[in-house]
Structures are given as structure tokens and as C-alpha cells.
Design a protein around this motif. Sequence first.
Motif, PDB file in Angstrom:
ATOM      1  N   ARG A   6      16.062  54.613  15.667  1.00 40.15           N
ATOM      2  CA  ARG A   6      14.650  54.330  15.955  1.00 40.15           C
ATOM      3  C   ARG A   6      13.891  54.109  14.652  1.00 40.15           C
ATOM      4  O   ARG A   6      14.200  54.682  13.606  1.00 40.15           O
ATOM      5  CB  ARG A   6      14.039  55.453  16.783  1.00 40.15           C
ATOM      6  N   ALA A   8      10.131  54.705  13.405  1.00 35.32           N
ATOM      7  CA  ALA A   8       9.040  55.517  13.952  1.00 35.32           C
ATOM      8  C   ALA A   8       7.806  55.516  13.053  1.00 35.32           C
ATOM      9  O   ALA A   8       7.455  56.534  12.465  1.00 35.32           O
ATOM     10  CB  ALA A   8       9.537  56.946  14.157  1.00 35.32           C
ATOM     11  N   PRO A   9       7.130  54.386  12.917  1.00 32.21           N
ATOM     12  CA  PRO A   9       5.978  54.343  12.015  1.00 32.21           C
ATOM     13  C   PRO A   9       4.744  55.040  12.591  1.00 32.21           C
ATOM     14  O   PRO A   9       4.556  55.065  13.804  1.00 32.21           O
ATOM     15  CB  PRO A   9       5.709  52.845  11.870  1.00 32.21           C
ATOM     16  N   SER A  10       3.930  55.587  11.704  1.00 34.92           N
ATOM     17  CA  SER A  10       2.635  56.127  12.119  1.00 34.92           C
ATOM     18  C   SER A  10       1.613  55.012  11.940  1.00 34.92           C
ATOM     19  O   SER A  10       1.527  54.448  10.855  1.00 34.92           O
ATOM     20  CB  SER A  10       2.236  57.303  11.230  1.00 34.92           C
ATOM     21  N   GLU A  42       4.232  56.465  16.273  1.00 35.76           N
ATOM     22  CA  GLU A  42       3.878  57.889  16.192  1.00 35.76           C
ATOM     23  C   GLU A  42       2.354  58.024  16.066  1.00 35.76           C
ATOM     24  O   GLU A  42       1.812  58.282  14.991  1.00 35.76           O
ATOM     25  CB  GLU A  42       4.624  58.539  15.033  1.00 35.76           C
ATOM     26  N   TYR A 180       3.482  66.665  14.343  1.00 37.83           N
ATOM     27  CA  TYR A 180       4.550  65.676  14.117  1.00 37.83           C
ATOM     28  C   TYR A 180       5.915  66.361  14.065  1.00 37.83           C
ATOM     29  O   TYR A 180       6.895  65.864  14.610  1.00 37.83           O
ATOM     30  CB  TYR A 180       4.284  64.913  12.810  1.00 37.83           C
ATOM     31  N   SER A 184       8.279  64.672  16.931  1.00 37.99           N
ATOM     32  CA  SER A 184       9.312  63.739  16.515  1.00 37.99           C
ATOM     33  C   SER A 184      10.707  64.227  16.941  1.00 37.99           C
ATOM     34  O   SER A 184      11.549  63.443  17.378  1.00 37.99           O
ATOM     35  CB  SER A 184       9.153  63.545  15.012  1.00 37.99           C
ATOM     36  N   ARG A 198      15.478  57.283   7.789  1.00 38.67           N
ATOM     37  CA  ARG A 198      14.054  57.252   7.390  1.00 38.67           C
ATOM     38  C   ARG A 198      13.932  57.519   5.901  1.00 38.67           C
ATOM     39  O   ARG A 198      14.926  57.788   5.221  1.00 38.67           O
ATOM     40  CB  ARG A 198      13.271  58.292   8.201  1.00 38.67           C
ATOM     41  N   HIS A 202      11.055  62.535   3.909  1.00 37.80           N
ATOM     42  CA  HIS A 202      11.202  63.397   5.096  1.00 37.80           C
ATOM     43  C   HIS A 202      12.434  64.299   5.008  1.00 37.80           C
ATOM     44  O   HIS A 202      12.736  65.006   5.968  1.00 37.80           O
ATOM     45  CB  HIS A 202      11.315  62.535   6.365  1.00 37.80           C
TER      46      HIS A 202
HETATM   47  N1  GLU Z   1       6.084  58.694  11.374  1.00 39.34           N
HETATM   48  C1  GLU Z   1       6.789  59.015  10.176  1.00 39.34           C
HETATM   49  C2  GLU Z   1       6.322  58.108   9.055  1.00 39.34           C
HETATM   50  O1  GLU Z   1       5.722  57.074   9.308  1.00 39.34           O
HETATM   51  C3  GLU Z   1       8.273  58.832  10.304  1.00 39.34           C
HETATM   52  C4  GLU Z   1       8.878  59.986  10.934  1.00 39.34           C
HETATM   53  C5  GLU Z   1      10.362  59.902  11.155  1.00 39.34           C
HETATM   54  O2  GLU Z   1      10.958  58.848  10.924  1.00 39.34           O
HETATM   55  O3  GLU Z   1      10.858  60.903  11.591  1.00 39.34           O
HETATM   56  O4  GLU Z   1       6.567  58.427   7.912  1.00 39.34           O
END
Ligand code: GLU
Length: 457
Positions: A6, A8-10, A42, A180, A184, A198, A202
Amino acid sequence: MNVVTRFAPSPTGYLHIGGARTAIFNYLFAKKHSGKYLVRIEDTDKKRSSEEAIEAIHKGLNWLNVNSEHNVVYQSQNFNSHIKVAHELLEKGHAYKCYLNSDELEKLRKKSRENGIPIKSPWRNKKKLDDNKKKEFVIRLRMPSDGTTTIDDMVQGKVTVKNEILDDMVILRSDNTPTYMLSSVVDDNDMGITHVIRGDDHFNNAFRQIQIIKYLNWNIPHYAHIPLIHGKDGAKLSKRHGATSLFDYHDLGYTGDAMFSYLLQLGWSAKNDEDYCIDRAIKLFALENVSKSPAKFDIKKLNNINAKNLNSMKTSDIYKLVIDRFKLSLNDEEQKRFKSLLPELLKRVQVYTDLELEFDWLFQKDFFCKDKNYQLKLQKNNLMLKEIGFKLKECEWSVENIKNTLNQYIVDKSLTFKDIGPILRMALTGKTNSPDLVSIIYELGCTITVNRLNYNY
Ligand code: GLU
């Protein structure tokens, strides 16, 4: 294994270059393993999320051709499921209610900062108190206090941390919204994510998030934390280094294919291969070849890739791109002229928006050279230009005849091509560098050519 990844952008700002590269890696890894690639927005931070940012993400992914063929997941729509999990953790004793008020929390934070110890609320060890029922609380995860946690990251390698350094992170806020850190993990589990690929900002989170997964006996995904992108000077990529928003590069005249190919090569490469069109990239992609050190964004390399890409595109495609971008409405003659000269013009630009610099001489009927120095030179050679104009007017319009006319003029006047070429080019294009002169004359046509040569500077 059925691979599911996936992106998963904010949606709290534009889609930046680093995010776009993460999307590419997730896309390629899933495709390579005939798996599923999903996009999850996200949008849990309602105040900072915006519709424009969501739209920019989709536009950016479309441009790079790495959009998902599955439904997009919006994290905020799964809140109830996240809240349920927080309560499940609470009931099982893996989480606890923390009633600290803001002053108390600030003191605890300060103490933890000063002593370099993780935050553990005093409520971790207190029993539930009935008279606290009306008070506000957050739910914190009860981190294991001893033992270690190891992650065998597909990019970072095997890393072990002592659990005592993990803080009792908040998973549900006092307004009953999940954080988050919880959302997540729950979404990844609900979506059946097998590989979390990612940014390595993170990586620390992974050691904390994995505790939730372990408490609930869920499948632990494989992790791949990819290094961030730095500028050429080695500092983290920022506005100082130029555009960091993916779509700015679209606006600057880069193609989606070139951007895809460049971003892919930022921190990843396949040995002895540089053909990174999307199909080939799917075949070659492997996380093992992602470098552990930060990638350096190098605009020169991007420019080279873009220039190469422009020159390999079908003329009709690049023509359409330029016409749409500049909203040009051209008559038949101009269209033909532009299409014929386009391959030659493209050899001289790195981004297709630079073609705009050619529009004056290509399309304006009454074009005259605007550069003062060039004007002086043209003035000096006025007679010669008029003579050539006169000869060209007489000739039947074909590439061959134009060539012969110019050659004849050179012979008659005992000149060389160098004596007339640069000056003719200046009069016709206002430049010293342009596609082949005879082609230009042919494509401009007799009337325009002669008018330009007859201009009184
Ligand atoms: N939403 C997070 C971001 O934009 C990514 C989180 C993830 O990939 O777990 O940095």
C-alpha cells in the motif's frame, strides 16, 4: 504468498518527491510479485487534510502511471474499527486509560526528555478508579517493559531494540479519535497488507506499531524502510534545493515517464540495465537493490533522462502535449511546420516547456529579430539578405531548390556557407542555434521567409 502493498500518503500538503518514489516502489514490488497495490489516504488529521491535497495525490499518481486499480481506502472512514481495537487492547490489559491533565503531562514529558527515558504514565500501574469516570482520558498502549524487539527489515537489515526504550504511546485521544500509530496498523491488518514499504522516517514507529500486532496475534508484515531523499549537498531535500512537489515537475515540462524512470533510480538500480520503462522496471525491481544510504536528488540527471525521453516519444504524442499545455490553436500550415521541425527542436531542449521560446519565430507572421546586437548585424547584412530573399522568391518551393539557390548564391558571390548561414538563421529565427536552415526555410514557406529577409532593421 499473495503480496499486498500500500501507498499511504497523508493529504496534508502536496505529494512530494519522496512520497512519489515510495508509491513507485510499492507499485513495482506488488506488480513484480503479481500482487495487489493499494492506495490509502491517511486523512485522520481532519484539520490539516484537504480535498486539494487528495486530488494532487491522485493527479500525481496518474501522471506517473502508478495508480491503483482497486478502490482507494480513506482512513477516516475506518475510525470505528480503530476505536474498537483500542478498546479490545484495553480489555485485554495491553492498554490503559491515562487521566493525566495537560500540566501533569507536560511535567512528565519534561522529565522524560531530561532523563532520556520513554514516557510511561503513572496510570500504567493504577487500578481503574470509578470516580474518574467523568474525567477525560487517553488510551495508551502498555509497552512490554523487558525483552527486545527485532525487525528484519528488507532494506535496513536486522535491527534489535530493547523494549524498555519504547514509550507508552497514545492510541486513542481524549476526543475518542484514534492516532496514526493505531489507525495505520489496524488498516494494514484489515487490508491484508503483507509488505509495508515506506520512508525510513517511520522505522522507529515500526518497533512500536509491531507491539499492537503482537498483542492481537495478527500477522506481522514484512517491512522495508527506504532512505529519504537528500539534495546534492547531502542535506534533507527541501525547497532550498528547488521544487519538492512532484506535480511542479509536470508544470515545468518533465514527462511522467521520465519522472518515473528518474525517481526509480533514486536509491535503486539494477546492474547493467538502464531501460526503466514501466514494464521493464516491473521485471527488474527488487528491494534488495535499494540502497541503505540516502539518495541524492540530482536535477542534471533528471534533465538528461527527460531529454532522452522527449526524443524517444512519438512526434504526435509530444505535439499533443505541447499544444494542450500552451493551448495553441494553429492553422494547418502552422501545424505542419511545427510537426516537421519538432524532432529537431526537441534535440535542443531538456524540458518541453522550453519550446515556448521558439513560438515567436515559428508562428508569428510579422516576426523580427528582437535582440539588439543581432539587429545590428542584420542591418549590416541587409543587402545580402534582400538578395537571397529575391532569389528564393524566384525558386519553385522544394528543399532541393532552396538548397541549390543558396549554393548558387555562395558561388556567385565567392562566399562560403559560413558567410551566409548564421546571418540567415538570425533573420529567420532570431537565434544562432536552430534546426537545419534549409528545413526552416522550407517549413516557413516562401512568403514568410522573404518577408523576414526583407525586413528593414
Ligand atoms: N501517512 C504516512 C506518511 O505520509 C505514511 C504512513 C505509513 O506508510 O505507514 O508519512
